[in-house]
Design an enzyme around this catalytic site. Structure first.
Site, short mmCIF file in Angstrom:
data_model
loop_
_atom_site.label_atom_id
_atom_site.label_comp_id
_atom_site.label_asym_id
_atom_site.label_seq_id
_atom_site.Cartn_x
_atom_site.Cartn_y
_atom_site.Cartn_z
N PHE A 1 15.49 64.38 66.54
CA PHE A 1 15.06 64.54 65.15
C PHE A 1 14.07 65.70 64.98
O PHE A 1 13.90 66.21 63.88
CB PHE A 1 14.47 63.23 64.64
CG PHE A 1 15.34 62.05 64.97
CD1 PHE A 1 16.71 62.09 64.72
CD2 PHE A 1 14.82 60.92 65.58
CE1 PHE A 1 17.53 61.02 65.06
CE2 PHE A 1 15.63 59.85 65.91
CZ PHE A 1 16.99 59.90 65.66
N GLU B 1 11.26 63.62 59.21
CA GLU B 1 10.88 64.62 60.21
C GLU B 1 10.60 65.99 59.63
O GLU B 1 9.77 66.74 60.15
CB GLU B 1 11.96 64.71 61.29
CG GLU B 1 12.12 63.44 62.13
CD GLU B 1 12.88 62.33 61.41
OE1 GLU B 1 13.52 62.61 60.38
OE2 GLU B 1 12.84 61.18 61.88
N ARG C 1 12.23 59.67 78.46
CA ARG C 1 12.08 58.23 78.22
C ARG C 1 11.86 57.45 79.51
O ARG C 1 11.03 56.54 79.57
CB ARG C 1 13.33 57.70 77.53
CG ARG C 1 13.34 56.18 77.37
CD ARG C 1 14.64 55.71 76.74
NE ARG C 1 14.64 54.27 76.52
CZ ARG C 1 15.04 53.37 77.42
NH1 ARG C 1 15.46 53.77 78.61
NH2 ARG C 1 15.02 52.08 77.14
N ASP D 1 21.47 53.73 73.94
CA ASP D 1 21.51 54.08 72.51
C ASP D 1 22.67 55.04 72.21
O ASP D 1 23.10 55.16 71.06
CB ASP D 1 20.19 54.71 72.07
CG ASP D 1 19.15 53.66 71.73
OD1 ASP D 1 19.54 52.49 71.59
OD2 ASP D 1 17.97 54.00 71.61
N ARG E 1 6.88 60.68 79.09
CA ARG E 1 6.29 60.33 77.79
C ARG E 1 5.02 59.50 77.99
O ARG E 1 4.07 59.59 77.22
CB ARG E 1 7.29 59.59 76.91
CG ARG E 1 7.78 58.28 77.49
CD ARG E 1 8.64 57.51 76.51
NE ARG E 1 9.33 56.42 77.16
CZ ARG E 1 9.56 55.23 76.61
NH1 ARG E 1 9.18 54.99 75.37
NH2 ARG E 1 10.19 54.30 77.27
#
Lengths: 311, 271
Positions: A82, A57, A166, A116, A9
């Site tokens: 999403f 989104e 990530r 998460d 990313r």
């Protein structure tokens, strides 16, 4: 530099700015995650071409589609969950059905999202996106490949899904000699006993597993398939013919992702015994990224174990 | 400045064509097509700057039929306008036709945006308007939504975005015919207060009789003068308008008329 740890990313955010400098048609949209998808860099550099759509989104994708009809090249960024999940139908019906020139950029794909937990660990994005007719689906393996993928997606006229990771992953490719081409795999390592087909974060895992096997005298050929669709069948079939055994590695569901695509290609032209590393009909959970990767078998040790099942 | 008589005449012709083409195809959505015929006629035979000889001309006004199932009205207008031969209307919904069951931008000349899955068109209209702003163009983007359609959450995401980005060249319409597939809007999920809702989202809202061409045209002129706010025109309409046995009947949402019913409807729609 090879071996350097960079999240894809991060490389995405850098590449977007680099290539958008000379292409004024590039616009970027995000859904309140610009600091996570790294589209924030574009926002800082080109605020007039950046649109934050808020946490919505469906609207993100639809607005990007509208911009594309006016000749813009929109990069719509949010989490993979999403984008491919929440906005699947907007991508399918409003973007892909009209072959609009929209780039869907899904960050935080896979279980390495970590603590998460399962709600944010999108393991289905690549399978879902690959199911859409005409969709180009790319999961780059390192920062160098991501830079190439961003350039290629920008130059390609049509819908593209790119997964962004990530966590930092080691650079595999030499930035001076690497070239990315949509639909072209890369033979990362020559081998003769077994073929590994990997992409994304699993490319590095495949190489580490191959290193262990090499010490035991087992020679693994490694093929990087960043573009899941269209699939570089020729490269995979050529290698399978040589080694006669194929192990696929992906940070995602093995039902419908890279493994399924490779099996489908081989079943027609060159059926060989196969094994699959990836998420097998289960959700992820909270935990350290490294622990999760190991827990779900996406580790060099499991690569060795699965390879030995075939040899 | 507009030829109201021509628009009214074409609206009636659009209605006849809707009935004929759905009757021939034995498939389609007559109710919501008939209710928006006057608007579609006003746009294509009055308001919109479009050129059938150059369907992609950059400065054209855009129409997004977000309630895509009403496309027989759009196809009739496009054919009358000259985007494709009238005979194509006799292929609606057939294998290989340029006229799909719901609008396809890749197949039908004059269709800018593929629609049909409800709730998505307003976002696309916003994106077009943002693109126009970036390019310094001042064309308008018209977006027709159904009253049932605005039950979709994405409409309200888009309503927020249009106001936030001050998209005063987006002009939305709600075809307020009060009926959806399962019955009266108010019975199904009770979505009243359309004006109040859009006003609360920061829109300039105008309400008119959706079967009065002069009122529609006047409302669009008012909407065009809006500065900094997107506009919504609520069209008070009758589902199935113009065909007595279809009017105000939810059952005619997605049902094709028989040959006898087509004949009767065409008699009612005579000049």
């Amino acid at each position: 530099m090879i071996g350097e740890l960079i999240a894809t990313r991060d490389a995405f955010g850098t590449a977007l700015n680099e290539f958008a400098k000379d292409n004024k048609d590039v616009v970027v949209l995000d859904a309140d995650l610009a600091k996570a998808t790294m589209s924030c860099r574009f926002k800082d550099a080109y605020p007039e071409r950046f649109f934050d759509m808020g946490i919505s989104e469906g609207d993100l994708v639809g607005t990007a589609a509208g911009l594309a009809t006016t000749g813009k090249i929109p990069f719509a960024c949010t989490f993979a969950m999403f984008a491919a999940g929440r906005a699947f139908e907007q991508i399918r019906n409003t973007v892909a059905y009209s072959r609009l020139n929209v780039k869907i950029c899904g960050s935080h794909g896979g279980v390495a999202v970590g603590k998460d937990g399962a709600s944010h660990q999108c393991i289905e994005d690549l399978a879902i996106m690959a199911a859409i007719p005409g969709m180009v689906v790319i999961n780059p393996g390192d920062a160098v490949e991501m830079r190439g993928a961003v350039r290629a997606a920008m130059d390609y006229n049509g819908p593209v899904y790119i997964r962004l990771g990530r966590n930092p992953v080691p650079v595999v490719f030499d930035e001076n000699s690497y070239t990315f081409e949509i639909g072209k795999g890369i033979k990362v390592r020559e081998g003769s006993d077994i073929t590994f087909v990997a992409n994304g974060s699993l490319l590095d895992v495949a190489m580490k597993g191959a290193d262990i096997l090499a010490k035991e005298g087992i020679s693994a050929e490694i093929i990087d398939i960043a573009t899941i669709k269209p699939l570089d069948k020729d490269l995979i079939i050529e290698s399978a013919k040589k080694t006669g055994k194929v192990l696929t590695l992906e940070e995602g569901v093995i039902q419908g992702g890279l493994g399924s695509a490779v099996a489908q290609a081989l079943s027609v032209s060159c059926p060989v015994p196969m094994r699959y590393i990836g998420m097998d009909n289960c959700f992820g959970q909270s935990g350290d990224a490294a622990d999760l990767m190991k827990y779900y078998g996406m580790s060099p040790e499991n690569v060795v174990a699965k390879a030995k099942e075939l040899i | 400045m507009y030829d109201v008589k021509l628009i009214e005449k074409q609206a009636k012709e659009i209605r006849r064509l809707i009935v004929k083409m759905i009757g021939r195809a034995q498939s389609g959505h007559p109710g919501g097509s008939l209710s928006c015929a006057d608007l579609v006629s006003a746009l294509y035979f009055g308001v919109m700057n479009v050129d059938p000889k150059d369907p992609a001309k950059p400065d054209r006004d855009r129409f997004v039929m977000s309630k895509g199932h009403a496309c027989p009205a759009l196809y009739a207008a496009l054919a009358l306008k000259g985007y494709f031969p009238m005979e194509e209307l006799d292929t609606l919904r057939d294998l290989g036709s340029i006229l799909q069951g719901h609008p396809s931008a890749l197949k039908t000349p004059g269709v800018d945006v593929s629609t049909g899955s409800l709730g998505q068109g307003l976002s696309v209209a916003n994106g077009i308007a943002l693109g126009a702003k970036l390019d310094g163009d001042d064309y308008y983007v018209y977006c027709l939504m159904g009253d049932g359609e605005i039950e979709e959450g994405q409409i309200w995401e888009a309503a927020m975005s249009a106001a936030h980005y001050k998209l005063d060249h987006v002009i939305g319409f709600v075809d307020y015919n009060h009926l959806q597939i399962d019955g009266a809007i108010e019975d199904v999920i009770g979505n009243g207060k359309i004006r109040e809702k859009f006003e609360a989202f920061g829109w300039n809202v105008i309400t008119v009789d959706g079967h009065d061409v002069s009122q529609i045209l006047a409302a669009i002129e008012i909407a065009k003068r809006s500065k900094g706010l997107p506009s919504l025109i609520i069209l008070n309409t009758i589902k199935g308008k113009g065909v007595s046995f279809m009017e105000n009947q939810a059952g005619w949402h997605g049902k094709a008329p028989s040959a006898e019913q087509v004949e009767q409807a065409l008699k009612e729609l005579e000049d």
